[in-house]
Design a protein around this motif. Sequence first.
Motif, mmCIF file in Angstrom:
data_model
loop_
_atom_site.group_PDB
_atom_site.id
_atom_site.type_symbol
_atom_site.label_atom_id
_atom_site.label_comp_id
_atom_site.label_asym_id
_atom_site.label_seq_id
_atom_site.Cartn_x
_atom_site.Cartn_y
_atom_site.Cartn_z
ATOM 1 N N ARG A 1 2.388 4.690 -2.940
ATOM 2 C CA ARG A 1 1.204 3.828 -3.003
ATOM 3 C C ARG A 1 0.209 4.257 -1.945
ATOM 4 N NH1 ARG A 1 1.001 -2.023 -4.405
ATOM 5 N NH2 ARG A 1 2.207 -2.284 -6.308
ATOM 6 N N THR A 2 -1.065 4.121 -2.256
ATOM 7 C CA THR A 2 -2.103 4.406 -1.271
ATOM 8 C C THR A 2 -2.091 3.348 -0.174
ATOM 9 O OG1 THR A 2 -3.766 3.094 -2.422
ATOM 10 C CG2 THR A 2 -3.564 5.430 -3.062
ATOM 11 N N VAL A 3 -2.860 3.607 0.857
ATOM 12 C CA VAL A 3 -3.022 2.623 1.931
ATOM 13 C C VAL A 3 -3.476 1.289 1.347
ATOM 14 C CG1 VAL A 3 -4.499 2.016 3.896
ATOM 15 C CG2 VAL A 3 -3.436 4.290 3.772
ATOM 16 N N LEU B 1 -9.272 1.167 9.403
ATOM 17 C CA LEU B 1 -8.752 2.195 8.503
ATOM 18 C C LEU B 1 -9.450 2.174 7.143
ATOM 19 C CD1 LEU B 1 -4.882 2.140 9.129
ATOM 20 C CD2 LEU B 1 -6.489 3.967 9.706
ATOM 21 N N SER B 2 -10.655 1.640 7.088
ATOM 22 C CA SER B 2 -11.372 1.569 5.815
ATOM 23 C C SER B 2 -11.562 2.952 5.196
ATOM 24 C CB SER B 2 -12.737 0.906 6.011
ATOM 25 O OG SER B 2 -12.581 -0.422 6.479
ATOM 26 N N ASP B 3 -11.730 3.965 6.047
ATOM 27 C CA ASP B 3 -11.963 5.321 5.535
ATOM 28 C C ASP B 3 -10.682 6.009 5.072
ATOM 29 O OD1 ASP B 3 -10.949 5.418 8.098
ATOM 30 O OD2 ASP B 3 -12.011 7.263 8.628
ATOM 31 N N ARG B 4 -9.546 5.328 5.216
ATOM 32 C CA ARG B 4 -8.268 5.908 4.779
ATOM 33 C C ARG B 4 -7.677 5.141 3.593
ATOM 34 N NH1 ARG B 4 -9.967 9.078 7.982
ATOM 35 N NH2 ARG B 4 -8.835 10.185 9.650
ATOM 36 N N ALA C 1 1.981 9.801 3.652
ATOM 37 C CA ALA C 1 2.282 11.154 4.131
ATOM 38 C C ALA C 1 1.057 11.832 4.740
ATOM 39 C CB ALA C 1 2.833 12.010 2.996
ATOM 40 N N GLN C 2 -0.123 11.325 4.433
ATOM 41 C CA GLN C 2 -1.364 11.908 4.963
ATOM 42 C C GLN C 2 -1.829 11.250 6.253
ATOM 43 O OE1 GLN C 2 -3.291 11.081 1.033
ATOM 44 N NE2 GLN C 2 -3.979 13.205 1.163
ATOM 45 N N LEU C 3 -1.046 10.312 6.786
ATOM 46 C CA LEU C 3 -1.444 9.539 7.963
ATOM 47 C C LEU C 3 -0.622 9.918 9.184
ATOM 48 C CD1 LEU C 3 -1.600 5.981 6.335
ATOM 49 C CD2 LEU C 3 -3.467 7.627 6.572
ATOM 50 N N SER C 4 -1.203 9.685 10.357
ATOM 51 C CA SER C 4 -0.456 9.818 11.613
ATOM 52 C C SER C 4 0.446 8.605 11.795
ATOM 53 C CB SER C 4 -1.422 9.921 12.788
ATOM 54 O OG SER C 4 -2.103 8.689 12.970
#
Length: 246
Positions: A99-101, A132-135, A141-144
């Motif tokens: 799932r996305t953010v 985190l609106s831009d994420r 997996a694409q996040l720190s």
Amino acid sequence: MIVLEQVSKRYRSRDNQSWFTAVEPTSLTIRQGEIFGLMGYSGAGKSTLLRLINLLERPDEGRVTVGNQDLTALSPADLRRARQNIGMVFQQFNLLSNRTVEQNVAFPLEVAGWDKQKIRERVAECLEIVRLSDRSQHYPAQLSGGQKQRVGIARALAPSPHVILADEPTSALDPATTRSVLACLEDINKQFNVTIVIVTHEMSVIRRLCDRTALLHEGKLLEVVEVKNNQIHALSEIGRELIRED
């Protein structure tokens, strides 16, 4: 906001021949709007005690009251509804990888049956709060690590809970990222008057964030101490050891 009355928890040993006591009979009162720490060495019973608050672990004895509601007396259906007022932030993030953010933050609202338009609006608000609106369309997996934890905080905040429980939320993070996550929790506490209970083994987290903290050792509550101007004065010997090791 939270009252624990002589709650305790035991587990059977692996060989089923004996019992292990994770939490001795413990009573605590946590005030509305405060940030309260559960502090102790490994095996002190911190995480078990935290999970007794929302009955992820059901106490063997005692009573748990959250917001004047006796959780230990509720039916399973009523307990599920009551838990919507108690957010949870986990050490290992517990995000859904497929799932996305945005979809991760929406998940508890979907489960609660919110209207789709209201879900979109609330998710956008929560992502703005944790910056985190831009994420929103990224996958975990694409996040720190710090970004993943802030998604976890946004997810916990989404149903507008009265209480957020955080189980070692910074133990997997570097010092700079830890500071950003703690600042996020502090902002939420101040902005929304949400009661936060945080488990940690780091005295620096207690000094930075908490109003009071319970000091635990081997399942026993040693004492509850005030945190004033980053100073803590413990009466118990083990409490003083914890403070000195910081």
